[in-house]
Design a protein around this motif. Structure first.
Motif, PDB file in Angstrom:
ATOM      1  N   PRO A 166       1.588   7.588  -0.259  1.00 27.08           N
ATOM      2  CA  PRO A 166       0.653   6.492  -0.019  1.00 27.08           C
ATOM      3  C   PRO A 166      -0.488   6.489  -1.022  1.00 27.08           C
ATOM      4  O   PRO A 166      -0.779   7.497  -1.664  1.00 27.08           O
ATOM      5  CB  PRO A 166       0.150   6.778   1.397  1.00 27.08           C
ATOM      6  N   ASP A 221       0.817  -1.211   0.000  1.00 25.94           N
ATOM      7  CA  ASP A 221       0.000   0.000   0.000  1.00 25.94           C
ATOM      8  C   ASP A 221       0.856   1.268   0.000  1.00 25.94           C
ATOM      9  O   ASP A 221       0.410   2.332   0.389  1.00 25.94           O
ATOM     10  CB  ASP A 221      -0.955   0.016   1.201  1.00 25.94           C
ATOM     11  N   ARG A 222       2.098   1.150  -0.465  1.00 27.07           N
ATOM     12  CA  ARG A 222       2.995   2.305  -0.522  1.00 27.07           C
ATOM     13  C   ARG A 222       3.492   2.503  -1.956  1.00 27.07           C
ATOM     14  O   ARG A 222       3.672   1.546  -2.693  1.00 27.07           O
ATOM     15  CB  ARG A 222       4.181   2.103   0.432  1.00 27.07           C
ATOM     16  N   CYS A 278     -14.069   0.010   5.272  1.00 28.63           N
ATOM     17  CA  CYS A 278     -13.335   1.113   4.640  1.00 28.63           C
ATOM     18  C   CYS A 278     -14.165   2.393   4.554  1.00 28.63           C
ATOM     19  O   CYS A 278     -13.690   3.401   4.006  1.00 28.63           O
ATOM     20  CB  CYS A 278     -12.882   0.709   3.232  1.00 28.63           C
ATOM     21  N   SER A 299      -4.677   5.878  -1.787  1.00 29.44           N
ATOM     22  CA  SER A 299      -5.838   6.476  -1.143  1.00 29.44           C
ATOM     23  C   SER A 299      -6.137   5.776   0.181  1.00 29.44           C
ATOM     24  O   SER A 299      -5.777   4.621   0.397  1.00 29.44           O
ATOM     25  CB  SER A 299      -7.058   6.374  -2.059  1.00 29.44           C
ATOM     26  N   LYS A 300      -6.836   6.492   1.071  1.00 26.12           N
ATOM     27  CA  LYS A 300      -7.153   5.933   2.387  1.00 26.12           C
ATOM     28  C   LYS A 300      -8.043   4.703   2.260  1.00 26.12           C
ATOM     29  O   LYS A 300      -7.999   3.806   3.117  1.00 26.12           O
ATOM     30  CB  LYS A 300      -7.825   6.987   3.259  1.00 26.12           C
ATOM     31  N   TYR A 301      -8.821   4.625   1.191  1.00 25.84           N
ATOM     32  CA  TYR A 301      -9.705   3.471   1.019  1.00 25.84           C
ATOM     33  C   TYR A 301      -8.908   2.216   0.646  1.00 25.84           C
ATOM     34  O   TYR A 301      -9.147   1.128   1.183  1.00 25.84           O
ATOM     35  CB  TYR A 301     -10.749   3.765  -0.060  1.00 25.84           C
ATOM     36  N   THR A 302      -7.940   2.374  -0.268  1.00 25.82           N
ATOM     37  CA  THR A 302      -7.109   1.235  -0.647  1.00 25.82           C
ATOM     38  C   THR A 302      -6.241   0.787   0.517  1.00 25.82           C
ATOM     39  O   THR A 302      -6.094  -0.412   0.772  1.00 25.82           O
ATOM     40  CB  THR A 302      -6.232   1.598  -1.861  1.00 25.82           C
ATOM     41  N   VAL A 303      -5.665   1.739   1.235  1.00 27.48           N
ATOM     42  CA  VAL A 303      -4.837   1.404   2.403  1.00 27.48           C
ATOM     43  C   VAL A 303      -5.660   0.655   3.447  1.00 27.48           C
ATOM     44  O   VAL A 303      -5.217  -0.350   4.009  1.00 27.48           O
ATOM     45  CB  VAL A 303      -4.225   2.685   3.010  1.00 27.48           C
ATOM     46  N   ALA A 304      -6.882   1.130   3.699  1.00 22.05           N
ATOM     47  CA  ALA A 304      -7.756   0.469   4.669  1.00 22.05           C
ATOM     48  C   ALA A 304      -8.134  -0.933   4.200  1.00 22.05           C
ATOM     49  O   ALA A 304      -8.190  -1.882   5.004  1.00 22.05           O
ATOM     50  CB  ALA A 304      -9.012   1.301   4.901  1.00 22.05           C
TER      51      ALA A 304
END
Length: 296
Positions: A195, A66-67, A224, A197-202
């Motif tokens: 990073p 996720d990076r 998410c 998006s917060k959705y993909t990371v979550a």
């Protein structure tokens, strides 16, 4: 060393035992049509072995789990067998040049000593860490010299070649671990990554935490805080594969690590969330071209 520079080295499996190292250079113009159409020469993938990626020139980012790292010439990435990764080209001119070193897990372990874990620079499996090392000038020069010497040793037969190969690998790994310690201590130049998006990371975090359970899309989207359709779209855009494909890849990757550590195939399938052993066997055979077995 000019005779050792290769072009179009895009395969993702080792062709020789122990280790494999390549110094490669490609003209961006060769792949410009793919980048313009938002395709990449290499998709998101993983290996059974450790990878050390030394970026020499070009304009690109590197996607690891996720990076997404924006690379500078001289940067080094350490990638463990548990991490999905992909080079991401940015439209540019000139050349994309890199040295890629692959080392199988048994070889790395054979070089370790009781108080000296040479895998430490690759980080804990599944842990939150930076893959990016940015060596200072002297360390960069030393690592480049060691890698050039390793290329020469592994690309031609020579007296004491295997002994020299192991010594060079140990030195390279030792230097990378020292660099990693300096980076953690904050004495090396700051490294950064962009990073997703917060959705993909979550989603990636939720999948990792529930890999041994069923992961219905509805539950994943709810965790998410996003709609199912939006999650499907943005995940595919950023990860280059569907949510379903990513879950399967992570389960297979984790199961393969369990098999390598000697876990029975039936147990590995169960611990990695496969609905049945037959489903696991079929997916594993399709992905790796062989049936699952211990020391996978």
């Amino acid at each position: 060393m000019q005779g050792q520079i290769e072009q179009g080295m895009w395969y993702t499996d080792m062709q020789r035992p122990g280790c494999e190292i390549h110094h490669s250079r490609d003209d961006y113009a060769r792949y410009a049509h793919m980048v313009r159409s938002q395709r990449q020469p290499v998709g998101l993938h993983h290996h059974d072995f450790y990878e050390i990626f030394c970026f020499l020139s070009g304009d690109m980012e590197y996607h690891i789990e996720d990076r997404r790292y924006r690379l500078q010439p001289g940067d080094i990435l350490t990638i463990s067998p548990s991490e999905l990764h992909q080079p991401v080209f940015i439209p540019a001119q000139g050349f994309y040049e890199r040295i890629v070193l692959w080392i199988d897990q048994d070889t790395v372990q054979s070089l370790c000593r009781e108080q000296e874990d040479l895998t430490a620079c690759f980080g804990p499996a599944g842990g939150v860490r930076s893959n990016l090392l940015r060596p200072e000038k002297e360390t960069a020069a030393l690592l480049r010299m060691l890698m050039d010497r390793l290329i020469a040793v592994t690309h031609q037969e020579s007296a004491y070649g295997k002994v020299t190969e192991r010594a060079l690998l140990a030195l390279i790994l030792a230097e990378l671990n020292l660099l990693s310690l300096r980076t953690l201590a904050g004495t090396a130049p700051e490294t950064s990554h962009r990073p997703l998006s917060k959705y993909t990371v979550a989603a990636v975090a939720y999948i990792a935490a529930h890999l041994n359970e069923p992961i219905p899309l509805q539950a994943l989207a709810k965790a998410c805080f996003v709609s199912e359709q939006h999650l499907l779209r943005i995940f595919k855009e950023e990860m280059g594969m569907s949510v379903h494909r990513y879950i399967t890849q992570k389960r297979l990757l984790t199961a393969r690590q369990h098999l390598h550590n000697g876990m029975p195939a039936q147990q590995a399938a169960q611990q990695c969330g496969f609905s049945s052993y037959s489903t696991f066997w079929r997916c594993y055979k399709k992905e790796y071209g062989e049936a699952p077995s211990g020391r996978g």
